[in-house]
Design an enzyme around this catalytic site. Structure first.
Site, PDB file in Angstrom:
ATOM      1  CB  SER A  80     -21.505  23.137  -4.200  1.00  0.00           C
ATOM      2  OG  SER A  80     -21.973  24.131  -5.052  1.00  0.00           O
ATOM      3  CB  CYS A 122     -22.280  19.581 -16.310  1.00  0.00           C
ATOM      4  SG  CYS A 122     -23.888  19.769 -15.552  1.00  0.00           S
ATOM      5  CB  ALA A 145     -26.662  22.189 -13.867  1.00  0.00           C
ATOM      6  CG  ASN A 183     -27.812  26.692 -10.192  1.00  0.00           C
ATOM      7  OD1 ASN A 183     -27.396  27.079  -9.103  1.00  0.00           O
ATOM      8  ND2 ASN A 183     -27.201  25.749 -10.890  1.00  0.00           N
ATOM      9  CE1 TYR A 196     -23.260  39.774 -41.679  1.00  0.00           C
ATOM     10  CE2 TYR A 196     -23.467  42.110 -42.114  1.00  0.00           C
ATOM     11  CZ  TYR A 196     -22.897  40.893 -42.406  1.00  0.00           C
ATOM     12  OH  TYR A 196     -21.974  40.782 -43.392  1.00  0.00           O
TER      13      TYR A 196
END
Lengths: 560, 560
Positions: free
Chosen positions: B38, B42, B309, B313, B434
């Protein structure tokens, strides 16, 4: 064709520019009572806080060009009559009576189409002393300049901000410093009452207090008092007096509808000008948009008044298109509203929990916290997300975010999802961008949706911080299981009457130390380990077990 | 019930954890051939670039707990057989034959359900010398540790990265420094060929070169050569030789499907394991997910292979749910892919322009640049957005972003919009958050949608940078009108043969200086002023006028 636009700040200039692009032959005239055009009112708190160095920066384009009368003439082909007030509309004659404020001269302007972009003005409380010297509102650049000059020159040491909405918070954040003490008075029981539900607002309040803001909630301001020279020196509230040298009133704005009323145009239930889907008033030759007009809420279908620069600009475009003969509807809004204050990114879209209940939805919510990027990425920060959904249909009704992490990205995604009628399970399946610098492998938003979905599927029970608070206040005996690691517990112990600390990794062996009967609540920092812990205990026959949603990250702000 | 999961990196652990939460009585076994479980693959480039200080950081939870065998046992109730290889599947007997790599012992594991989460492996080019010393791929933490040790200890001065995809670019960014020269070889004509269209990729290339990367496009690597000791010392390409001391191969990954093939499971056209909407292989007792399985593209409905990834998941959760008897579909994907490299935020969702054309759409695109927040907000930066839509239906088909500004937020919104079948006009009407720190009043994304909508409504013509390049290369005479301010022109003059500089503010008076006949292209920095300029010229009878999309911001990277 002559189009007269009343108002030269946001909607007005947008209508004018768009019109001239599509219909260059149109004669477009903007009537603006002020001297300054098209300024970034939303940037005024940044100017107060010195993040924007010069007030002119709020009045220029990104290429550095001042948006003055000649800017509109030369670049846009639009005539601007500044310092000119529209006095009255004659709908039968299709004329606007205007007055040049510089010399008092009056005349009529003929129109084919008229656009009301008259904006909003600050609401003022009906209390004595409001006209004292050094009592301000913040709406116009000149307000900000006067305020800043006063603070810089007169060595003001204490400011009172009345109202903890958007603008009040931005002002408090901008001004608070070791040399300038800020008190914020809010009549409601939490800050940002029109934006956030209570448990989300508590996170903001906690941050404000850590920045030494003197925050007074449920505080009714009764009067403003002044000294012999007429300068404010005291704010009187139902909860005591505040000695102060400067008062800024920020209790909201109301639409500027005087002209529309005089002309007999329909005003909606919100107090703003009523418009149809094409932004037309009940006179087909008169359009209205921006802060003077009401909008339709996408979820409830009801009229609302949420004045925002983004809406104003979009409406300006729609109005121009309709005047040129294209039939374009302005869509209903989600009411997406965001702000940055006290290092927090805060926002809301759709309905709040209370609003959703008021509209009769069978409301289900989830509260979850997580990181905005991978924990091993240096710049990560936490985001708390509240989702509000309809239990019957699974439809997402609203969302709120708060945290130092990148929550506004998630809010924009949620506003987009709500726009398309997304259900909670759709959110869980969204294909969002993942890289360690942008998100966790299971994005905090996906996690929030999964949490809500788990809740509606009864994978394991959870309790919201507010419900927990209520049950504790009612005197219920609850057994807490703190499943954080030992060093975390030591650094931030939980002050519950009955708490046992068992790190998650030991729970499968040590669960017998916890009494089987009665309510058991598992707790960790963000709620993720406590979720696993509740599953473990449930599997061992604990019937009354649930986990605390969003863990200590939200609880600590509620219980302090 | 026994569930055996083969693979312990992303999908496998997710299946296991979810299963145990919903079905605590299930006997869940993960078989993992490696020692490390695990881990955040990345994050390996971040470790190489010293943004992640310790390799262990990639193997721990956000609470700092190492995800080892006992982590899974104690916290998740999952048995992990690490350093254990699955050798063969007997589908009739429902057993997996496994080998303990530490002692060679073999045995059978009985399963009720089997999950293949075997992941992917780096693709390797079929060239001589690939097995030389100091030739690496980057997939596993041990790869990164060896690489880093070599660079730190041996004072490597030159690295060659083969492949300018995701990982190649992340590696080049991580390693490039004044003391370490990096050459990147890419066989295609632009970087990130599977992610971006050419004109978007050029912006990345420009940034890479400014960071002194020796970038070789259209470069065919023929061989890797080594010295007498077997250490790499040269990369031979069809375009010349590169003296180098270290080679990293990053030409992509391919699914690890050996076990599935042996078991006779269906492999899709992509080369990955074929699964149905429930993530089942053609054996209903065997599921597959993550980097070894294919996905369905939401827009085309066709199978694709985009290993990520985030997908892994989500699929893990779906697999677990289906094993427990809930019927849950994994949705089709938009193929949203993002990376951060060379200070740029880069991403893509949906189809590229070329893909959209290949699938027979009547493609219309827009390219626009703008700021991610108000220009007066101190931290603003630019984002370039390309939108790809179907001209017939108006449906958005894809989007690409690149820039130092916050483009990934906009991409996530677009991925969400595509998920719900949004048309371009829907994007223009989105109610996004905004405030000056988060967006401009007309968000850069709304602007991009409006640009495309204008284009399809023929408000005024525009030209894409690529089309302009083509027309110039074909020798067409084009009159350019540079409408930027004088200081901008001076700082970055345009090197066109026929260019006249008239600031936008003077154009309404000076347009007669421009020849009426022939092609006229107006140009500014971002495309916004040039749009106004083209409208002005069109209104004065210039029939051949158009503006350059995204202005010099994109053009300068294409023409240099």
């Amino acid at each position: 064709m002559r189009v007269v636009i009343i108002g030269g700040v946001a909607t007005g200039p947008k209508v004018a520019a768009r019109l001239k692009r599509i219909m260059p032959q149109a004669d477009v005239v903007i009537v603006e009572q002020g001297k300054v055009l098209s300024y970034g009112a939303c940037g005024l708190p940044l100017y107060l806080g010195n993040l924007v160095p010069r007030i002119e920066d709020l009045m220029t384009t990104s290429a550095g060009i001042l948006r003055d009368t000649s800017y509109f003439a030369d670049r846009k082909g639009v005539t601007v009559l500044s310092e000119t007030r529209a006095i009255a509309i004659d709908r039968a004659q299709k004329t606007v009576h205007i007055r040049d404020l510089s010399n008092g001269a009056e005349r009529d302007l003929v129109y084919d189409f008229l656009v009301l972009a008259t904006g909003a003005k600050p609401s003022l409380p009906t209390i004595p002393g409001i006209e004292s010297q050094n009592v301000f509102t913040l709406r116009h650049p000149s307000d900000a300049e006067k305020l800043k000059a006063l603070i810089q020159a007169k060595q003001v040491k204490h400011v009172t901000v009345i109202g903890a909405g958007f603008i009040g918070l931005e002002i408090a954040d901008a001004l608070a410093s070791p040399r300038l003490k800020v008190t914020v008075c809010e009549s409601q029981s939490h800050v940002l009452p029109r934006l956030l539900d209570l448990e989300m607002a508590r996170g903001v309040e906690s941050k404000m207090r850590s920045r030494s803001i003197d925050l007074r909630l449920g505080c009714q301001v009764k009067a403003i008092e002044c000294d012999a020279e007429g300068k404010v020196n005291r704010v009187v509230t139902a909860q005591g007096q505040i000695e102060t040298e400067l008062v800024i009133i920020a209790i909201g704005v109301k639409p500027e509808v005087e002209l529309a009323c005089q002309a007999g145009l329909a005003i909606g239930s919100t107090g703003a000008i009523q418009v149809n889907d094409f932004m037309q008033t009940d006179d087909p030759f008169i359009y209205a948009g921006g802060d003077c007009a009401e909008q339709i809420n996408l979820i409830t279908g009801q009229a609302v008044y949420i004045p925002l620069a983004s809406t104003a600009n979009k409406q300006g475009r729609v109005i121009a298109d309709n005047i040129t003969g294209r039939k374009v509807e302005f869509p209903s809004i989600c009411g997406t509203s965001v702000l940055q204050a006290f290092d927090l990114n805060i926002g809301r879209t759709g309905l709040s929990e209370n609003e959703a209940r008021k509209f009769g939805y069978d409301v289900i919510t989830s509260l979850s916290s997580g990181l905005d990027s991978m924990h091993y990425y240096p710049m990560h920060a936490a985001v708390t997300i509240k989702l509000i959904a309809d239990a019957r249909s699974g439809r997402l009704l609203g969302a709120q975010v708060c945290g130092m992490g990148e929550g506004i990205k998630r809010l924009d995604v949620l506003a987009t999802a709500i726009r398309f009628g997304a259900r909670v399970e759709d959110i869980g399946g969204l294909d969002l961008g993942y890289a360690p610098s942008f998100a966790t492998a299971i994005d905090v938003l996906i996690h929030a949706a999964n949490t809500l979905e788990n809740k509606s599927h009864d994978v394991v029970n959870s309790i919201t911080p507010l419900d927990l608070l209520k049950r504790l206040q009612q005197g219920e005996e609850i057994q807490f299981v703190d499943v954080r690691e030992k060093d975390e517990v030591k650094a931030n112990p939980l002050n519950f009457p009955k708490v046992i600390a068992i790190p998650l990794g030991e729970l499968r062996k040590r669960y017998r130390e916890i009494p089987y009967e009665g309510a058991v609540v598992t707790v960790c920092e963000l709620g993720i380990r406590a979720y696993d812990a509740a599953c473990i205990l449930k599997s061992h026959g604990f019937k009354g077990v649930c986990f605390l949603e969003a863990g200590t990250s939200v609880w600590k702000t509620l219980s302090s």
